[in-house]
Design a protein around this motif. Structure first.
Motif, PDB file in Angstrom:
ATOM      1  N   VAL A   5       0.842  -1.201   0.000  1.00 11.93           N
ATOM      2  CA  VAL A   5       0.000   0.000   0.000  1.00 11.93           C
ATOM      3  C   VAL A   5       0.879   1.254   0.000  1.00 11.93           C
ATOM      4  CG1 VAL A   5      -1.807   1.268   1.206  1.00 11.93           C
ATOM      5  CG2 VAL A   5      -1.847  -1.234   1.197  1.00 11.93           C
ATOM      6  N   ILE A   6       1.913   1.265   0.837  1.00  7.53           N
ATOM      7  CA  ILE A   6       2.846   2.393   0.848  1.00  7.53           C
ATOM      8  C   ILE A   6       3.485   2.543  -0.527  1.00  7.53           C
ATOM      9  CG2 ILE A   6       5.074   3.202   1.763  1.00  7.53           C
ATOM     10  CD1 ILE A   6       4.261   2.053   4.476  1.00  7.53           C
ATOM     11  N   HIS A  31       6.185   8.228  12.124  1.00  5.73           N
ATOM     12  CA  HIS A  31       6.152   6.877  11.553  1.00  5.73           C
ATOM     13  C   HIS A  31       7.436   6.130  11.904  1.00  5.73           C
ATOM     14  CE1 HIS A  31       2.433   7.506   9.446  1.00  5.73           C
ATOM     15  NE2 HIS A  31       2.908   8.614   8.902  1.00  5.73           N
ATOM     16  N   PRO A  32       7.316   4.828  12.202  1.00  2.96           N
ATOM     17  CA  PRO A  32       8.501   4.053  12.596  1.00  2.96           C
ATOM     18  C   PRO A  32       9.452   3.836  11.423  1.00  2.96           C
ATOM     19  CG  PRO A  32       6.578   2.623  12.413  1.00  2.96           C
ATOM     20  CD  PRO A  32       6.083   4.023  12.248  1.00  2.96           C
ATOM     21  N   LEU A 213       8.372  21.350  -4.628  1.00  8.60           N
ATOM     22  CA  LEU A 213       8.504  20.353  -3.564  1.00  8.60           C
ATOM     23  C   LEU A 213       7.141  20.187  -2.901  1.00  8.60           C
ATOM     24  CD1 LEU A 213      11.819  21.579  -1.844  1.00  8.60           C
ATOM     25  CD2 LEU A 213      11.552  19.403  -3.073  1.00  8.60           C
ATOM     26  N   ILE A 214       6.551  18.999  -2.982  1.00  2.48           N
ATOM     27  CA  ILE A 214       5.306  18.767  -2.253  1.00  2.48           C
ATOM     28  C   ILE A 214       5.620  17.894  -1.046  1.00  2.48           C
ATOM     29  CG2 ILE A 214       3.790  19.107  -4.248  1.00  2.48           C
ATOM     30  CD1 ILE A 214       3.531  15.998  -4.359  1.00  2.48           C
ATOM     31  N   ARG A 215       5.000  18.232   0.090  1.00  2.00           N
ATOM     32  CA  ARG A 215       5.280  17.563   1.353  1.00  2.00           C
ATOM     33  C   ARG A 215       4.091  16.656   1.695  1.00  2.00           C
ATOM     34  NH1 ARG A 215       5.711  23.058   1.989  1.00  2.00           N
ATOM     35  NH2 ARG A 215       3.962  23.073   3.461  1.00  2.00           N
ATOM     36  N   VAL A 216       4.248  15.369   1.441  1.00  2.00           N
ATOM     37  CA  VAL A 216       3.109  14.461   1.536  1.00  2.00           C
ATOM     38  C   VAL A 216       3.382  13.353   2.558  1.00  2.00           C
ATOM     39  CG1 VAL A 216       1.624  12.863   0.259  1.00  2.00           C
ATOM     40  CG2 VAL A 216       2.496  14.928  -0.868  1.00  2.00           C
ATOM     41  N   GLY A 217       2.505  13.251   3.550  1.00  2.00           N
ATOM     42  CA  GLY A 217       2.638  12.198   4.556  1.00  2.00           C
ATOM     43  C   GLY A 217       1.494  11.217   4.540  1.00  2.00           C
ATOM     44  N   SER A 218       0.301  11.676   4.936  1.00  2.00           N
ATOM     45  CA  SER A 218      -0.826  10.750   5.103  1.00  2.00           C
ATOM     46  C   SER A 218      -1.260  10.087   3.802  1.00  2.00           C
ATOM     47  CB  SER A 218      -2.019  11.467   5.766  1.00  2.00           C
ATOM     48  OG  SER A 218      -2.410  12.580   5.002  1.00  2.00           O
ATOM     49  N   ALA A 219      -1.073  10.758   2.667  1.00  2.00           N
ATOM     50  CA  ALA A 219      -1.452  10.147   1.382  1.00  2.00           C
ATOM     51  C   ALA A 219      -0.500   9.009   1.004  1.00  2.00           C
ATOM     52  CB  ALA A 219      -1.485  11.203   0.276  1.00  2.00           C
ATOM     53  N   ILE A 220       0.631   8.909   1.705  1.00  2.00           N
ATOM     54  CA  ILE A 220       1.558   7.796   1.475  1.00  2.00           C
ATOM     55  C   ILE A 220       1.405   6.744   2.584  1.00  2.00           C
ATOM     56  CG2 ILE A 220       3.982   7.081   1.381  1.00  2.00           C
ATOM     57  CD1 ILE A 220       4.617   9.942   0.375  1.00  2.00           C
ATOM     58  N   PHE A 221       1.484   7.202   3.825  1.00  2.00           N
ATOM     59  CA  PHE A 221       1.569   6.286   4.966  1.00  2.00           C
ATOM     60  C   PHE A 221       0.227   6.028   5.647  1.00  2.00           C
ATOM     61  CE2 PHE A 221       5.726   8.426   4.674  1.00  2.00           C
ATOM     62  CZ  PHE A 221       6.551   7.329   4.558  1.00  2.00           C
ATOM     63  N   GLY A 222      -0.808   6.744   5.255  1.00  2.00           N
ATOM     64  CA  GLY A 222      -2.068   6.675   5.972  1.00  2.00           C
ATOM     65  C   GLY A 222      -2.036   7.594   7.168  1.00  2.00           C
TER      66      GLY A 222
END
Length: 224
Positions: A5-6, A31-32, A213-222
């Motif tokens: 999924v990631i 995130h770990p 530069l786009i800063r994307v977290g939740s759309a990658i890791f949930g």
């Protein structure tokens, strides 16, 4: 979240960036390390962290070709912990901070990139410079003497709103700041080229307004 999924999320966003000037900063805060490794294996090479302690703890656990970007507010007394390895500090918001980054980078004989963070949101809790404050920094003798910090562009965090017109206005404001600073202070400097704007919820709009530069977290890791 399963690795596939990631990986799928990363590849989908990378595909969206094809043909644009933008690169992906995978926002890895909270995130770990295992998830960061999964993102790395799926092709992510720029990781963004908000907190110095977390970044300093994760950095030795990942390959040396990771580009670490500090995207959260940075206190001057914390710069020393990331100076040996940080690639870009996206949250430069004072001359005092710039001078401390210079001092700590010099100790390690490194050049650290920085982005000037501007306040573009309609929210008092967000930090950042005004255009006048940024120009005051750039016109100072102290700035001109820097040898171990290289300003590479601008960063801004838009208002947390579903209102696309407002987001577009804020992104355009940041793009305008970049254009003005580029013309007045960095016309001959090819390395001043970054406009860091857009996060998981609004990066599509930011791309259309010229984000690099786009800063994307939740759309990658949930969600965390």
């Amino acid at each position: 979240m399963r690795q596939s999924v990631i990986s799928d999320n990363l590849h989908r966003i990378q595909q969206r960036l094809t043909g644009t000037a933008a690169r992906l900063v995978a926002v890895t805060k909270t995130h770990p390390v295992e998830r960061l490794r999964e993102a790395y294996e799926a092709g992510a090479r720029i990781f963004g962290e908000n907190r110095v302690q977390e970044m300093a703890a994760k950095q030795p656990e990942l390959p040396t070709d990771v580009e670490w970007h500090l995207i959260g507010h940075l206190q001057t007394n914390k710069v020393k912990y990331i100076a040996p390895f940080v690639h870009t500090i996206q949250s430069i918001d004072s001359l005092k901070l710039l001078l401390e980054v210079e001092r700590q980078a010099a100790k390690h004989n490194r050049v650290i990139k920085g982005l000037l963070q501007f306040h573009i949101a309609d929210e008092e809790t967000k930090t950042g410079l005004t255009l006048a404050e940024a120009e005051e920094i750039l016109q100072s003798a102290e700035f001109r003497s820097l040898q171990h910090v290289r300003l590479a562009g601008v960063m801004g965090i838009a208002t947390n709103t579903p209102n696309e017109d407002q987001l577009r206005r804020e992104f355009r404001q940041l793009r305008g700041y970049f254009d003005k600073l580029k013309a007045l202070y960095f016309a001959e400097d090819e390395s001043f080229r970054e406009i860091s704007m857009g996060m998981s919820s609004d990066y599509e709009l930011a791309l259309r307004e010229g984000s690099t530069l786009i800063r994307v977290g939740s759309a990658i890791f949930g969600s965390r």
